[in-house]
Scaffold this motif. Structure first.
Motif, mmCIF file in Angstrom:
data_model
loop_
_atom_site.group_PDB
_atom_site.id
_atom_site.type_symbol
_atom_site.label_atom_id
_atom_site.label_comp_id
_atom_site.label_asym_id
_atom_site.label_seq_id
_atom_site.Cartn_x
_atom_site.Cartn_y
_atom_site.Cartn_z
ATOM 1 N N ALA A 42 0.771 -1.276 -0.250
ATOM 2 C CA ALA A 42 0.135 0.064 -0.361
ATOM 3 C C ALA A 42 0.814 1.544 -0.162
ATOM 4 O O ALA A 42 0.307 2.064 -1.299
ATOM 5 N N VAL A 43 1.745 1.343 0.900
ATOM 6 C CA VAL A 43 2.518 2.322 0.994
ATOM 7 C C VAL A 43 3.399 2.760 -0.002
ATOM 8 O O VAL A 43 3.429 3.643 -0.551
ATOM 9 N N LEU A 44 4.358 1.904 -1.143
ATOM 10 C CA LEU A 44 5.098 1.610 -2.676
ATOM 11 C C LEU A 44 3.376 2.685 -3.452
ATOM 12 O O LEU A 44 3.631 2.740 -4.411
ATOM 13 N N LEU A 45 2.090 1.539 -3.611
ATOM 14 C CA LEU A 45 1.258 1.932 -4.488
ATOM 15 C C LEU A 45 0.821 3.779 -4.360
ATOM 16 O O LEU A 45 0.555 4.549 -5.140
ATOM 17 N N PHE A 46 0.760 3.898 -3.163
ATOM 18 C CA PHE A 46 0.808 5.717 -2.667
ATOM 19 C C PHE A 46 1.610 5.776 -3.360
ATOM 20 O O PHE A 46 1.804 7.378 -4.033
ATOM 21 N N LEU A 47 3.280 5.817 -2.832
ATOM 22 C CA LEU A 47 3.594 6.795 -2.725
ATOM 23 C C LEU A 47 4.197 7.093 -4.858
ATOM 24 O O LEU A 47 3.892 7.924 -5.788
ATOM 25 N N ALA A 48 3.767 5.883 -5.403
ATOM 26 C CA ALA A 48 4.060 6.106 -6.738
ATOM 27 C C ALA A 48 2.938 6.997 -7.457
ATOM 28 O O ALA A 48 3.592 7.389 -8.575
ATOM 29 N N ALA A 49 1.729 6.745 -6.563
ATOM 30 C CA ALA A 49 0.501 7.694 -7.392
ATOM 31 C C ALA A 49 1.216 9.327 -7.228
ATOM 32 O O ALA A 49 1.037 9.701 -7.693
ATOM 33 N N ILE A 50 1.921 9.012 -6.365
ATOM 34 C CA ILE A 50 1.950 10.821 -5.785
ATOM 35 C C ILE A 50 3.091 10.780 -6.872
ATOM 36 O O ILE A 50 2.661 11.913 -7.885
ATOM 37 N N ALA A 51 3.878 10.141 -7.481
ATOM 38 C CA ALA A 51 5.340 10.714 -7.900
ATOM 39 C C ALA A 51 4.675 10.500 -9.468
ATOM 40 O O ALA A 51 5.249 11.778 -10.068
ATOM 41 N N THR A 52 4.059 9.565 -9.786
ATOM 42 C CA THR A 52 3.110 10.036 -11.167
ATOM 43 C C THR A 52 2.702 10.465 -11.379
ATOM 44 O O THR A 52 2.550 11.086 -12.181
#
Length: 839
Positions: A42-52
């Protein structure tokens, strides 16, 4: 195929039902693993969404900026191109008038002055004829004298001259760039336009040279709004700045931050009609704070970090909780398994003496179940009836805390009435808060150890009886101490109860070994002699033979280092009485010496006729020489020279007879064995002279081969000569008895170096052409009193083997074959070189 199958299943039952079924099919361990990974995912997906999201917005912004700068630069290029084309048309009209001779030099200057004053980008207008001579030149008022072209001068060789030549060759306007010195001691970039001139016949008559300042072109050719919005510059084809300004690059530190650098903030196009040699470049000024300076960015970043931190904290807390649960379950299972698998019986009592806990091993030992024992009070069911009073006192002492750390031994009754011996250990039972709640008792079945202990005691008694009855002295003493750990009956009989005898045996045995091996004095042995310098992993034995003057006995002393029962390093010495054996060995040595002397006498006796014949020849010659001299003296027909020659021959024959007698005497006389470094060739020569007497009598030809550079051997030369003579005599007798024809009556002696059994040796071999040995006699030929000859005594070859083996060598016999027929026999023996040098 499996992916297609899974996709078809998802379509049939739906994604959530398929996911639920898949989750149920996983093992609990795998479910826990997936549950632990869910927060991280969940943390990795959240950070990936923000960075994207930020990356997409930034890319959109950069593309818009790039489109804007591209549009503005192309507009500026068109404006600059139109201005250059307009100036070019004006210069071409002036050059056309000059070519048609409609304009004179003074008129050219007036028109050029009007153009220069009207258009500030013009630097100068110059008329140059075909011979590069300047006709007229009009410059701006602020141009220095060094830059101006003076009428009447010739165009200098350089870039301007090169452009002049190119315009002449192509007969069309040519643009070129040069650098000139300005009033501020700096290089000023100038754009030149060479417009060719021609006459009516089309012949080249010169050029009109128009020079532009690139700064003026940039200032007056590019729109003002573009100059205010961008950093506009003119560059050459190599990227060097010619005019305008450029934004310096940002430092590497800011480039590492997201959004701090605009990779598409500039655009460049070539300037027509100049071409690729003049590039118009524009860089957008940074007017916003960028992505990093945006407050929204930092707010979203802070919220993202806090969200990620909370998710990671939750994940770590969940993980620690699961790990603690697993550790608790594992610890509980481990303790339960340890209690159930222990061979020691465990019993817990409360402070009043009531049983509160028993483990399976205790129940298995006593035969009573846990329900029968837990809650029971004294007397307990496993107490024997006859020991209840004793066990009750033990229990009272146990409850009162009066227990021994080493435990106590009791008898325990099983449920079937069988008794066994046990040892119990008592310790306080402390709970987690540090308070004593009772007593913990461990019980071990020692029936088998007691039985083994009794057997060991019996074995020790029997072993002691055997050691006491040995006919050898056995003693054990630790190193560096005068304590005697063990001594049997014979040792006490010989040396008493102290360690002096043990140390005396060790010292004398060590001194004997030193004296034999090194040949040094006893004083050369240090006080630590005999101590092992390597770690004792296996028992190491040392043997020696010594003579004890007080006892009058020869003792064979064997010593070895052992680890005593208490871990100390000790030395065990076993001394056996070998006096009878030494006496027997001395007697055997004397008998062997007598046998060797007898063998030599027998050999000479067998060679007596040969020796007599050998002596008869010089004696007959002496008699003949003497008779001849007497007859000549009587007849008075003698000369002094003839008399001296006859006397000299007579003396030589007498010396020959004397040498034969001396050689035989030295061979047969009795002497002590004396091993010295002897030359092989000398020994063989002595043996050959004696053997040739027998060979000549039996009409046998003797040949010999001695290898060159043979090493010296540490041997008794008389004994080796005896072996060689015996073997050669036997070979001659074998040939004579077989009545071989003259061409087959031959004996060969060969001495060569060899390597046998990985050691250097010298091999002696005697080969005859006799009938050989019977097959059944080859193995027995060295036995005492066994002989293949009718009149043989059977001691010659036996003595030969004894002599060779005493020199650490070996002797062998073999028959030689010619196809299936025996063609002779060969006796060979070898003596090692290294053994002779180290003996």
């Amino acid at each position: 195929m499996e992916l297609n199958k899974a996709a078809s299943v998802v379509k049939q039952v739906g994604p959530w039902a398929w996911w639920r079924n898949w989750w149920r099919r996983q093992s609990p361990n795998r479910q826990d693993r997936y549950a632990n990974l869910a927060p991280v995912a969940a943390v990795l997906l959240f950070l990936a969404a923000i960075a994207t999201a930020f990356w997409y917005l930034r890319v959109e912004e950069l593309e818009r900026e790039q489109e804007a700068i591209k549009r503005d630069v192309e507009y500026a290029q068109q404006r600059l191109r139109l201005r250059l084309l307009e100036r070019q048309e004006q210069v071409m009209r002036l050059s056309r008038d000059v070519s048609n001779k409609e304009v004179r030099a003074d008129q050219f200057l007036s028109r050029a002055e009007a153009l220069v004053q009207q258009y500030p980008e013009f630097l100068s207008l110059t008329w140059i004829d075909d011979r590069r001579r300047i006709i007229a030149s009009q410059n701006v008022s602020n141009m220095s004298s060094t830059q101006a072209m003076r009428p009447g001068t010739v165009l200098k060789v350089g870039e301007t001259e090169a452009h002049f030549s190119l315009a002449r060759d192509l007969m069309q306007p040519i643009y070129g760039q040069i650098d000139v010195e300005s009033d501020r001691d700096a290089q000023l970039s100038v754009l030149q336009l060479h417009t060719p001139l021609s006459n009516d016949q089309g012949r080249f008559t010169g050029v009109i040279l128009a020079e532009y300042t690139l700064e003026g072109l940039l200032r007056y050719g590019v729109p003002t709004e573009i100059l205010a919005k961008y950093a506009v510059a003119l560059q050459d084809g190599k990227g060097q700045l010619l005019a305008g300004q450029s934004i310096p690059g940002r430092t590497a530190l800011w480039r590492m931050l997201p959004g701090s650098e605009k990779p598409y903030n500039d655009y460049e196009v070539p300037v027509s009609p100049v071409g690729n040699d003049l590039i118009l470049r524009a860089q957008a000024w940074r007017t916003s704070q960028g992505l990093v300076g945006s407050g929204l960015f930092w707010m979203v970043g802070v919220l993202s970090v806090m969200t990620a931190w909370m998710l990671i904290g939750n994940w770590r807390h969940t993980r620690r909780r699961i790990q603690a649960q697993k550790a608790l379950v594992a610890e509980t299972n481990f303790r339960r398994a340890m209690e159930n698998s222990m061979l020691t019986g465990m019993r817990a009592l409360d402070l009043r003496g009531r049983i509160t806990y028993v483990n399976p091993a205790f129940c298995q030992m006593t035969g009573w179940s846990e329900s029968d024992l837990v809650g029971a009070v004294a007397p307990f069911p496993y107490w024997p009836d006859q020991d209840r009073e004793l066990l009750m006192r033990r229990l009272e002492e146990e409850i009162s805390g009066q227990h021994s750390a080493g435990g106590f031994q009791v008898r325990v009754k099983r449920k079937n009435g069988q008794l066994f011996d046990a040892r119990m250990y008592v310790s306080p039972l402390i709970d987690a808060s540090g308070k004593q709640t009772g007593w913990m008792t461990s019980m071990t079945d020692i029936t088998e150890p007691n039985r083994i202990r009794e057997q060991l005691a019996g074995s020790h008694e029997r072993f002691t009886i055997v050691l006491e009855a040995l006919d050898a002295s056995v003693s054990v003493a630790p190193l560096g101490s005068k304590e005697l750990l063990f001594a049997n009956k014979l040792y006490r009989l010989w040396f008493g109860q102290d360690t002096e005898g043990h140390l005396r045996l060790v010292q004398q045995a060590g001194a004997s070994d030193n004296s034999e091996s090194k040949g040094g004095a006893l004083d050369d042995v240090d006080e630590m002699a005999g101590l092992p310098i390597e770690s004792i992993t296996v028992a190491r034995s040392e043997n020696s033979e010594i003579f004890i003057q007080d006892l009058g006995k020869w003792l064979e002393v064997r010593s070895r280092y052992i680890n005593w029962a208490d871990g100390r390093l000790a030395q065990m010495v076993i001394a056996s009485d070998i006096t009878p054996r030494r006496q027997a060995e001395e007697l055997a040595a004397q008998q062997a010496e007598r046998a060797q002397n007898a063998s030599r006498l027998i050999t000479m006796g067998e060679m007596a006729s040969s020796v007599a014949h050998e002596l008869n020849q010089p004696l007959t010659a002496i008699s003949n020489y003497c008779s001849g001299m007497i007859s000549r003296i009587q007849s008075k027909q003698v000369k002094e020279e003839d008399l001296l020659s006859a006397l000299d021959k007579t003396a030589r024959q007498a010396q020959r007879a004397g040498q034969i007698i001396l050689r035989i005497r030295s061979f047969v006389k009795r002497s002590e064995p004396n091993r010295t470094l002897s030359d092989v060739s000398s020994m063989v020569s002595e043996a050959l002279e004696l053997a040739e007497i027998e060979m000549r009598r039996r009409q046998v030809r003797l040949t010999h081969h001695i290898a060159a550079r043979l090493p010296q051997l540490l041997v008794d030369p008389i004994l080796i000569e005896q072996v060689l003579i015996n073997l050669m005599k036997n070979a001659a007798e074998s040939i004579d008895n077989a009545q071989r024809p003259p061409e087959q009556r031959q004996v060969e002696l060969r001495i060569v170096p060899k390597t046998i059994e990985n050691q250097a040796v010298v091999e002696f071999s005697v080969t005859d052409s006799g009938p050989g040995l019977p097959p059944e006699a080859i193995e027995r030929v060295y036995e005492a009193f066994f002989s293949t000859k009718v009149e043989g005594m059977g001691i010659g070859l036996n003595l030969c083997r004894s002599i060779i083996e005493s020199h650490h060598g070996r002797i062998a016999a073999e028959n030689l074959y010619n196809a299936a027929e025996v063609s002779g026999c060969r006796f060979s023996f070898w003596i090692p070189v290294e053994a002779t040098l180290t003996t």
